[in-house]
Design a protein around this motif. Structure first.
Motif, short mmCIF file in Angstrom:
data_model
loop_
_atom_site.label_atom_id
_atom_site.label_comp_id
_atom_site.label_asym_id
_atom_site.label_seq_id
_atom_site.Cartn_x
_atom_site.Cartn_y
_atom_site.Cartn_z
N THR A 45 32.42 55.12 73.56
CA THR A 45 32.11 53.72 73.82
C THR A 45 32.40 52.91 72.57
N GLY A 46 33.05 51.78 72.78
CA GLY A 46 33.36 50.89 71.66
C GLY A 46 34.08 49.66 72.16
N ARG A 47 34.74 48.98 71.26
CA ARG A 47 35.49 47.77 71.57
C ARG A 47 36.96 48.13 71.70
N LEU A 48 37.60 47.72 72.82
CA LEU A 48 39.03 47.92 73.00
C LEU A 48 39.76 46.84 72.22
N VAL A 49 40.66 47.26 71.35
CA VAL A 49 41.35 46.33 70.44
C VAL A 49 42.85 46.53 70.56
N TRP A 50 43.60 45.44 70.74
CA TRP A 50 45.07 45.45 70.73
C TRP A 50 45.51 44.95 69.37
N ARG A 56 43.49 50.37 70.53
CA ARG A 56 42.58 51.23 69.79
C ARG A 56 41.19 51.06 70.37
N ILE A 57 40.37 52.07 70.18
CA ILE A 57 38.94 51.90 70.44
C ILE A 57 38.26 51.96 69.09
N VAL A 58 37.40 50.97 68.85
CA VAL A 58 36.70 50.85 67.58
C VAL A 58 35.20 50.93 67.86
N THR A 59 34.55 51.87 67.22
CA THR A 59 33.10 52.01 67.36
C THR A 59 32.42 51.41 66.13
N PRO A 60 31.14 51.08 66.25
CA PRO A 60 30.44 50.52 65.08
C PRO A 60 30.47 51.45 63.87
N GLN A 61 30.56 52.76 64.10
CA GLN A 61 30.57 53.71 62.99
C GLN A 61 31.92 53.78 62.27
N GLN A 62 32.99 53.31 62.92
CA GLN A 62 34.32 53.41 62.32
C GLN A 62 34.59 52.22 61.41
N ARG A 63 35.11 52.51 60.26
CA ARG A 63 35.46 51.45 59.31
C ARG A 63 36.96 51.47 58.99
N ASP A 64 37.70 52.34 59.68
CA ASP A 64 39.11 52.54 59.35
C ASP A 64 40.08 51.95 60.36
N GLY A 65 39.63 51.11 61.26
CA GLY A 65 40.55 50.50 62.22
C GLY A 65 40.54 51.12 63.60
N GLY A 66 39.78 52.18 63.78
CA GLY A 66 39.65 52.75 65.11
C GLY A 66 40.58 53.91 65.39
N THR A 67 40.58 54.32 66.66
CA THR A 67 41.36 55.45 67.14
C THR A 67 42.47 54.94 68.04
N THR A 68 43.72 55.30 67.77
CA THR A 68 44.85 54.91 68.60
C THR A 68 44.80 55.68 69.91
N LEU A 69 44.95 54.94 71.03
CA LEU A 69 44.77 55.53 72.36
C LEU A 69 46.09 55.89 73.02
N ILE A 70 46.13 57.06 73.65
CA ILE A 70 47.27 57.52 74.44
C ILE A 70 46.80 57.57 75.89
N TRP A 71 47.39 56.72 76.72
CA TRP A 71 46.98 56.56 78.11
C TRP A 71 47.73 57.53 79.01
N PRO A 72 47.20 57.80 80.23
CA PRO A 72 47.95 58.62 81.19
C PRO A 72 49.30 57.99 81.55
N HIS A 73 50.22 58.81 82.00
CA HIS A 73 51.59 58.38 82.25
C HIS A 73 51.70 57.28 83.30
#
Length: 134
Positions: A45-50, A56-73
Motif C-alpha cells: 500500500t502506498g501512493r501511485l506516482v508517475w 512507482r509505488i511510494v510508501t511512507p517508509q521509503q525515502r529513495d523514490g519508491g519501487t518501479t512497477l512492472i505491470w501484467p502484459h
C-alpha cells in the motif's frame, strides 16, 4: 462526411477521458503458449506516482523514490482528466497520486523479457510486479 467521421473517431481515441496506450507501461512479457500465469500474491500500500516515464509505488517508509512497477502484459496506460493512469483487462483503474493497494511482489532485478526494458532500466530499481486487485 467521411472526413468528419475520421475527425470524430480521432477525437474520441485521443480525448482526455479514456485515451489508452499499451506501450505506455513497463509490462511483463505475455506467457508462452501453453504456460499458465502465476501472480505473486503479496500486497503493498502506498501512493501511485508517475515520474520519468515510469509508475512507482511510494510508501511512507521509503525515502529513495519508491519501487518501479512492472505491470501484467495485458494492462494499458490511460489518461483521464489530464492524469496518467493504468487500466487492467477488466477496466479497473488507478491514477498518479492515488493511494493504492497493489498485489504483486518483488522479483529482484529487472527481468530480461520486460516490455519497455530500456525505460525500466532508466527508471532504476528496486522493481516489483504489480496488479490491481482492489
Amino acid at each position: 462526411m467521411l472526413l468528419s467521421l475520421l475527425v470524430l473517431v480521432g477525437a474520441c481515441a485521443h480525448g482526455p477521458d479514456g485515451a489508452t496506450d499499451p506501450e505506455g507501461l513497463i509490462r511483463s512479457a505475455p506467457p508462452s503458449a501453453g504456460m499458465d500465469v502465476i501472480y505473486l500474491t503479496g500486497s503493498k500500500t502506498g501512493r501511485l506516482v508517475w515520474r520519468d516515464g515510469c509508475f512507482r509505488i511510494v510508501t511512507p517508509q521509503q525515502r529513495d523514490g519508491g519501487t518501479t512497477l512492472i505491470w501484467p502484459h495485458d494492462y494499458v496506460a490511460v489518461v483521464r482528466d489530464g492524469r496518467r493512469g493504468v487500466m487492467d483487462s477488466e477496466g479497473r483503474t488507478a491514477f498518479d497520486g492515488d493511494r493504492v493497494t497493489l498485489g504483486g511482489g518483488s522479483g529482484g532485478g529487472l527481468p530480461d523479457d520486460t516490455i519497455n526494458h530500456a525505460r525500466a532500466a532508466a527508471c532504476g530499481g528496486p522493481y516489483a510486479s504489480a496488479w490491481l486487485p482492489y
